[in-house]
Write an enzyme that holds these catalytic residues in place. Structure first.
Site, short mmCIF file in Angstrom:
data_model
loop_
_atom_site.label_atom_id
_atom_site.label_comp_id
_atom_site.label_asym_id
_atom_site.label_seq_id
_atom_site.Cartn_x
_atom_site.Cartn_y
_atom_site.Cartn_z
N LYS A 13 -5.25 -3.93 -54.07
CA LYS A 13 -4.47 -2.68 -54.97
C LYS A 13 -4.25 -2.90 -56.29
CE LYS A 13 -0.65 -2.71 -53.05
NZ LYS A 13 -0.74 -3.46 -51.55
N ARG A 88 7.12 2.18 -51.90
CA ARG A 88 6.68 2.25 -50.92
C ARG A 88 7.49 2.08 -49.03
NH1 ARG A 88 4.57 -3.72 -52.34
NH2 ARG A 88 4.21 -4.04 -50.29
N ARG A 127 -5.69 -16.68 -52.42
CA ARG A 127 -5.28 -15.70 -53.10
C ARG A 127 -4.07 -16.88 -54.30
NH1 ARG A 127 -1.68 -10.63 -53.87
NH2 ARG A 127 -0.42 -11.96 -52.34
N ARG A 160 1.39 -17.43 -54.62
CA ARG A 160 2.71 -17.13 -54.35
C ARG A 160 3.65 -17.63 -53.46
NH1 ARG A 160 1.59 -10.26 -54.71
NH2 ARG A 160 2.58 -10.84 -53.07
N ARG A 171 4.76 -8.80 -43.48
CA ARG A 171 5.37 -7.75 -44.85
C ARG A 171 3.74 -6.64 -43.53
NH1 ARG A 171 2.35 -11.71 -49.34
NH2 ARG A 171 1.47 -9.78 -50.48
P1 AP5 Z 1 -4.76 -8.54 -54.58
O1 AP5 Z 1 -5.25 -7.33 -55.40
O2 AP5 Z 1 -4.17 -8.87 -55.34
O3 AP5 Z 1 -3.96 -7.43 -53.18
P2 AP5 Z 1 -2.73 -6.27 -53.17
O4 AP5 Z 1 -2.77 -5.65 -52.59
O5 AP5 Z 1 -2.56 -5.96 -54.78
O6 AP5 Z 1 -1.78 -7.43 -51.85
P3 AP5 Z 1 -0.85 -8.02 -52.81
O7 AP5 Z 1 0.10 -9.07 -51.88
O8 AP5 Z 1 0.15 -7.50 -54.02
O9 AP5 Z 1 0.52 -6.55 -51.51
P4 AP5 Z 1 1.75 -7.16 -51.23
O10 AP5 Z 1 1.72 -5.20 -51.40
O11 AP5 Z 1 2.30 -7.48 -50.19
O12 AP5 Z 1 2.37 -6.97 -52.76
P5 AP5 Z 1 3.31 -7.04 -53.85
O13 AP5 Z 1 3.50 -7.95 -54.64
O14 AP5 Z 1 3.23 -5.16 -53.96
O15 AP5 Z 1 -5.84 -8.47 -53.67
C1 AP5 Z 1 -5.56 -9.96 -52.73
C2 AP5 Z 1 -6.83 -11.42 -52.41
O16 AP5 Z 1 -8.10 -10.24 -51.85
C3 AP5 Z 1 -6.85 -11.81 -54.05
O17 AP5 Z 1 -7.29 -13.27 -53.74
C4 AP5 Z 1 -8.40 -10.39 -54.58
O18 AP5 Z 1 -8.87 -11.56 -54.79
C5 AP5 Z 1 -8.28 -10.88 -53.14
N1 AP5 Z 1 -9.26 -9.54 -53.30
C6 AP5 Z 1 -9.57 -8.53 -53.21
N2 AP5 Z 1 -9.61 -7.29 -53.61
C7 AP5 Z 1 -11.14 -7.99 -52.59
C8 AP5 Z 1 -12.19 -7.71 -52.07
N3 AP5 Z 1 -12.75 -6.70 -52.36
N4 AP5 Z 1 -13.48 -8.59 -51.44
C9 AP5 Z 1 -12.55 -9.56 -51.30
N5 AP5 Z 1 -11.96 -10.29 -52.04
C10 AP5 Z 1 -10.62 -9.17 -53.04
O19 AP5 Z 1 4.67 -7.01 -53.32
C11 AP5 Z 1 5.21 -8.61 -53.51
C12 AP5 Z 1 6.63 -7.92 -52.64
O20 AP5 Z 1 7.97 -7.24 -53.65
C13 AP5 Z 1 7.03 -7.39 -51.26
O21 AP5 Z 1 6.83 -7.95 -49.82
C14 AP5 Z 1 8.70 -6.72 -51.74
O22 AP5 Z 1 9.13 -8.03 -51.47
C15 AP5 Z 1 8.99 -6.36 -52.95
N6 AP5 Z 1 8.53 -5.40 -53.20
C16 AP5 Z 1 7.18 -5.03 -54.28
N7 AP5 Z 1 7.64 -3.75 -54.43
C17 AP5 Z 1 8.21 -2.74 -53.70
C18 AP5 Z 1 8.92 -1.81 -53.15
N8 AP5 Z 1 8.12 -0.81 -54.12
N9 AP5 Z 1 10.48 -1.08 -53.00
C19 AP5 Z 1 10.40 -2.79 -52.04
N10 AP5 Z 1 10.11 -4.19 -52.15
C20 AP5 Z 1 8.90 -4.36 -53.34
MG MG Z 2 -0.96 -6.84 -55.71
#
Ligand code: AP5
Ligand code: MG
Ligand code: ZN
Length: 214
Positions: A13, A88, A127, A160, A171
């Site tokens: 994402k 989410r 990552r 992270r 997660r």
């Molecule tokens: P990346 O693009 O970083 O993936 P992502 O989908 O953004 O993954 P996240 O870990 O950020 O998602 P998440 O939902 O767990 O975390 P968030 O920060 O939202 O890609 C991942 C890796 O793969 C990278 O190294 C990239 O280079 C590689 N990659 C990407 N595409 C690729 C491809 N096509 N091929 C190969 N490699 C690739 O949330 C974190 C925490 O915050 C949550 O657990 C929660 O505690 C809190 N939080 C955030 N939002 C909320 C909410 N709305 N409500 C409640 N709690 C929340």
């Molecule tokens: Mg992300």
């Protein structure tokens, strides 16, 4: 142009969101990035969020919806945005509907990036992210030119705290129970993309959906 990006942790994402911002000039609103910045800066929001994030649990809906109501009212959101990691839960999706109704806006599309859970664990384990501008890298799949340093702004990359295998598993579990039900909630505007390809290939599909539906 108002788009929600859905998909499991590590589905890409953030990576696709960066490309959308670059090509279409709309901001990427990542609740995860906003919360991590608040933790780094030691704000009240950061203090509330830290315990949840480090366990891989969700921050309470009330906190997130309040945060996003304020963010979506800012001037840079006037022409649209890409939502990354929000909503989410069904509760957050209803909260977003209320915010949008008040502003007389609607979502144009929800794009779900699909990848297997095994590849998520590999992706998140390698990552690295920029501490200043949040650009995303992977030690193997998207390495920076200089190890540990951001190509864009020269700041240090960090790993992270929630990218440990055990936290990743939690997660994923929460994604299945709390976030996957959004596919049905958004079924009328939902489009699936195969995320198990090179980021540039994935982006071709994402951008053609944006051009068709936004
Ligand atoms: P990346 O693009 O970083 O993936 P992502 O989908 O953004 O993954 P996240 O870990 O950020 O998602 P998440 O939902 O767990 O975390 P968030 O920060 O939202 O890609 C991942 C890796 O793969 C990278 O190294 C990239 O280079 C590689 N990659 C990407 N595409 C690729 C491809 N096509 N091929 C190969 N490699 C690739 O949330 C974190 C925490 O915050 C949550 O657990 C929660 O505690 C809190 N939080 C955030 N939002 C909320 C909410 N709305 N409500 C409640 N709690 C929340
Ligand atoms: Mg992300
Ligand atoms: Zn940077």
């Amino acid at each position: 142009m108002r788009v929600v990006l859905l998909g499991a942790p590590g589905s890409g994402k953030g990576t696709q969101g960066e490309r959308i911002t670059k090509k279409y000039g709309i901001p990427q609103l990542s609740t995860g990035d906003i919360l991590r910045k608040a933790i780094r800066e030691g704000t009240e929001l950061g203090a509330k969020a830290k315990g949840f994030i480090n366990k891989g649990e969700l921050v309470p809906d009330l906190v997130i919806v309040g945060l996003m109501a304020a963010r979506l009212a800012e001037a840079d959101c006037r022409n649209g945005y890409i939502l990354d990691g929000f909503p989410r839960t069904i509760g957050q999706a209803k909260g977003l509907d209320e915010i949008l109704n008040k502003m007389k806006f609607r979502l144009d599309a929800a794009i779900c990036i699909n990848v297997s859970e095994e590849s998520v664990v590999l992706r998140l384990g390698g990552r690295r992210q920029c501490s200043k501008c949040s650009t995303i890298y992977h030690v193997e799949f998207q390495p920076p030119k200089k190890t540990g340093i951001c190509d864009k702004c020269g700041s240090e990359l960090y790993q992270r705290d929630d990218d440990k295998e055990e936290t990743i598993r939690n997660r994923l579990k929460i994604y299945r129970s709390e976030t996957a039900p959004l596919m049905d909630y958004y079924k009328d505007i939902l489009h699936d993309v195969d995320g198990a390809r090179d980021p540039a290939e994935v982006f071709k599909d994402v951008s053609s959906l944006i051009e068709k539906f936004c």
